[in-house]
Design a protein around this motif. Sequence first.
Motif: not given
Length: 221
Positions: A17, A134-138, A168, A170, A172, A186
């Motif tokens: 990462f 921003l990453i991830g399925d909220c 980034e 996360d 989620s 992060t």
Amino acid sequence: MLIPPSDSVFLAAKRAFFLHTMSKTHHLKVNTRKRSGSGALKAMRREGFVPAVVYGAEQESINIKIGAKSFNALLHGSASEQILVNLEIEEEGTTKLALIQDVQHNALNGQIVHVDFHAVRENELIHASVPVELIGDCVGVRKGGLLDQQLHTLEIQCFPKDLPERVEGDVSVLDLGEAFHINQLTFPEGVSAVMEGEVVVALVAAPRVADAADAEEETPA
């Protein structure tokens, strides 16, 4: 000491990462310039160059020119305009490590008209603005909410070698009505935010279906 498989996988993923988000130092060949004044700079741009300046705390400012095509290619391949560059000054036979501090664009056609480089040392703490991704399925979005990202760039400080291309977060686990803060992002080792950790980066707004239904009930028949 043997690392348990689960920990080993975690460390490998963490390392991957950070390598993925780390910015790399680019090389750019430049030439010094003696011409100044608006007429001379316009002529320089017609010739395919971008006028620029290199300044720093421990050096005199140097006026340079950059090939417009090579500089545009550099920007198009990067997530941010604040990039670390090794400037190879051909007339002097020297190389200066510098951070792209400011890129000025023509307001009408978007053409780059001037660039400021800030010469830095390897052991010098620098400030730079990097994109926030921003990453991830909220969770809240899956329930019908809207993810509202309020902070798209973030000012950080670090040594040149630690400069990330982006930071980034996360989201989620973010649910309806919840907020995501700077201290939940992060950060690679050696990188920290200049702003307070409690500043909101994003939040999940609840759906307004109930409000719409209430409004319909209050409307006279």
